[in-house]
Scaffold this motif. Sequence first.
Motif, PDB file in Angstrom:
ATOM      1  N   THR A   7      26.147 -27.656  45.310  1.00  0.00           N
ATOM      2  CA  THR A   7      26.397 -27.095  44.607  1.00  0.00           C
ATOM      3  C   THR A   7      26.757 -25.643  43.922  1.00  0.00           C
ATOM      4  OG1 THR A   7      24.553 -28.943  44.257  1.00  0.00           O
ATOM      5  CG2 THR A   7      24.431 -27.048  42.249  1.00  0.00           C
ATOM      6  N   LEU A   8      26.531 -24.634  44.774  1.00  0.00           N
ATOM      7  CA  LEU A   8      26.980 -23.839  44.465  1.00  0.00           C
ATOM      8  C   LEU A   8      28.807 -23.517  44.994  1.00  0.00           C
ATOM      9  CD1 LEU A   8      24.509 -21.558  46.640  1.00  0.00           C
ATOM     10  CD2 LEU A   8      24.816 -22.110  44.338  1.00  0.00           C
ATOM     11  N   PRO A   9      29.281 -22.512  43.518  1.00  0.00           N
ATOM     12  CA  PRO A   9      31.014 -22.183  43.417  1.00  0.00           C
ATOM     13  C   PRO A   9      30.835 -21.416  44.953  1.00  0.00           C
ATOM     14  CG  PRO A   9      30.094 -21.036  41.755  1.00  0.00           C
ATOM     15  CD  PRO A   9      28.802 -22.357  42.597  1.00  0.00           C
ATOM     16  N   GLU A  10      32.564 -21.663  45.550  1.00  0.00           N
ATOM     17  CA  GLU A  10      32.794 -20.845  46.747  1.00  0.00           C
ATOM     18  C   GLU A  10      32.714 -19.795  45.796  1.00  0.00           C
ATOM     19  OE1 GLU A  10      36.261 -20.955  49.479  1.00  0.00           O
ATOM     20  OE2 GLU A  10      35.452 -22.699  48.938  1.00  0.00           O
ATOM     21  N   GLY A  11      32.044 -18.137  47.091  1.00  0.00           N
ATOM     22  CA  GLY A  11      32.080 -16.794  46.610  1.00  0.00           C
ATOM     23  C   GLY A  11      31.094 -16.533  45.723  1.00  0.00           C
TER      24      GLY A  11
ATOM     25  N   LYS B 202      27.939 -15.152  44.107  1.00  0.00           N
ATOM     26  CA  LYS B 202      27.102 -14.001  43.774  1.00  0.00           C
ATOM     27  C   LYS B 202      25.664 -14.413  44.341  1.00  0.00           C
ATOM     28  CE  LYS B 202      28.250 -11.337  40.007  1.00  0.00           C
ATOM     29  NZ  LYS B 202      27.084 -10.586  38.779  1.00  0.00           N
ATOM     30  N   LYS B 203      25.433 -13.365  45.791  1.00  0.00           N
ATOM     31  CA  LYS B 203      24.180 -13.487  46.613  1.00  0.00           C
ATOM     32  C   LYS B 203      23.195 -13.575  45.051  1.00  0.00           C
ATOM     33  CE  LYS B 203      25.479 -15.210  50.503  1.00  0.00           C
ATOM     34  NZ  LYS B 203      26.475 -16.158  50.250  1.00  0.00           N
ATOM     35  N   ILE B 204      22.617 -12.418  44.190  1.00  0.00           N
ATOM     36  CA  ILE B 204      22.214 -12.485  43.437  1.00  0.00           C
ATOM     37  C   ILE B 204      22.514 -12.742  41.741  1.00  0.00           C
ATOM     38  CG2 ILE B 204      20.656 -10.713  42.323  1.00  0.00           C
ATOM     39  CD1 ILE B 204      20.582  -9.608  45.205  1.00  0.00           C
ATOM     40  N   GLU B 205      22.030 -13.428  41.224  1.00  0.00           N
ATOM     41  CA  GLU B 205      22.608 -14.358  40.407  1.00  0.00           C
ATOM     42  C   GLU B 205      21.765 -13.376  38.836  1.00  0.00           C
ATOM     43  OE1 GLU B 205      25.481 -15.195  37.516  1.00  0.00           O
ATOM     44  OE2 GLU B 205      25.887 -15.677  39.303  1.00  0.00           O
ATOM     45  N   ASP B 206      21.975 -12.570  38.766  1.00  0.00           N
ATOM     46  CA  ASP B 206      21.201 -11.847  37.446  1.00  0.00           C
ATOM     47  C   ASP B 206      21.325 -12.799  35.544  1.00  0.00           C
ATOM     48  OD1 ASP B 206      19.422 -10.772  36.081  1.00  0.00           O
ATOM     49  OD2 ASP B 206      19.403  -8.278  36.727  1.00  0.00           O
TER      50      ASP B 206
END
Length: 431
Positions: free
Chosen positions: A416-420, A422-426
């Motif tokens: 589900t998560l795209p490659e690269g 961000k570890k924190i998505e605000d």
Amino acid sequence: MAKGDVVDRAEGFLKKNLETMPQKKRTEYQNQKLRGIVLYAYKNSVAFRNKMDSARLKPRDIQTIKDLEKIPITKKTDLMELQQKNPPFGGFEGVPVTEMRRIFISPGPIYEPGEADYDELGWAQGMYAGGFRPGDIVINTFSYHMVPFALQMVDNSLHMIGCISIPTGVGNTEQQVNILKSFKATGYCGTPSFLLNIAEKAEEMGLDLKEDLSLKAGFVAAEMLPESLRSKLEEKFGMIIRQTYGTADIRCLGYECMKKNGMHIPDDKIVEIIDPETGKQLGPGKIGEIVATTFNKTYPLIRFGTGDLSILSETPCPCGRTSPRLIKIMGRVDQATKVRGLFIHPGQVNEVASRYPQVANYQIVIKRKEDKDEMIFRIELQEEVRQPEKLKQEIEQSIRDVMKVRGDVQFIPKGTLPEGAKKIEDQRTWE
Ligand SMILES: [Zn+2]
């Protein structure tokens, strides 16, 4: 003036001579203070002396605010690194530990030299500008343990004005309501979202916020304050809400006046807005990193980079204060961000994930729901687990342990998560 309030909370200053100095006089005043603290810190703080030596600077090279550009910026990560190399304070302290009244510990961990004598004006000026007056009975709902804000800064500042503080700390919403009622408390210090919790609880208890409670002034910090939330709270309680901005290390860096015209920089602080890449000052109107210098001899941080972005304004404020202002905080220079008043770093996210071999990929998403921060830890698992509910609870406990903030775990399908990502998505917006 709010209904039923006999106190004039709109006019006046805590330190009129400082707050209304003409610009030229202010610059001279600050340059003189700057020379003093540079000389002091060079003699008394090992970390500062090393920094000056590595840049081949002597105290005489720093005569004015413009000269500060020569000094490399100190970041929060530098504090942590140097504290590990040279415990406990990394040489940043300006007095021997035996002269400190207290020592504080902020998340990181970062060890903070407490005050020898608390004489910092910033927060007290801010509270006064925000409508606090002598005789106000105030609940202080910031956290009292370990971190310096509630005990050292807010409590001492209330005392400087002549307010009476009730150190209620965080949580216990129902008890907070009862205390407000019993003492007819007129002041609130805390986060805006906790004040909203109090409002909801009081209504649930069948109270009329204006008739049964007496709140008149609120001093809020550690979270964004959207205008929609401010006016909601002001209307519900019939009170004035003003916000302040600062950090545990460098203390108050800005406060709002009655005109809600950005945040006035306290007179005992130098604030530069700089280009984070070059370290050069940007001057008014341009967005850049807030870098601050304090005149605090116990903990003389000089050119401390907050990592926060803002814009400086020097246009006159109709309130009569002549200090420049920070026009709202625009976000973080790096990825680290604040959730419910506490910084979270991508490193902490990795730390939580590394405890669970079942975790394949992950991301923290921060959202805003009903005026409160919400943190969701989205996790892709290596393979299906037998008791996902149990694992979810364990990871949520680790989030609390490592990040000191509550977060919800959500398992998502692999890929589900795209490659690269961000570890924190605000994903918060501040309308
Ligand atoms: Zn003003």
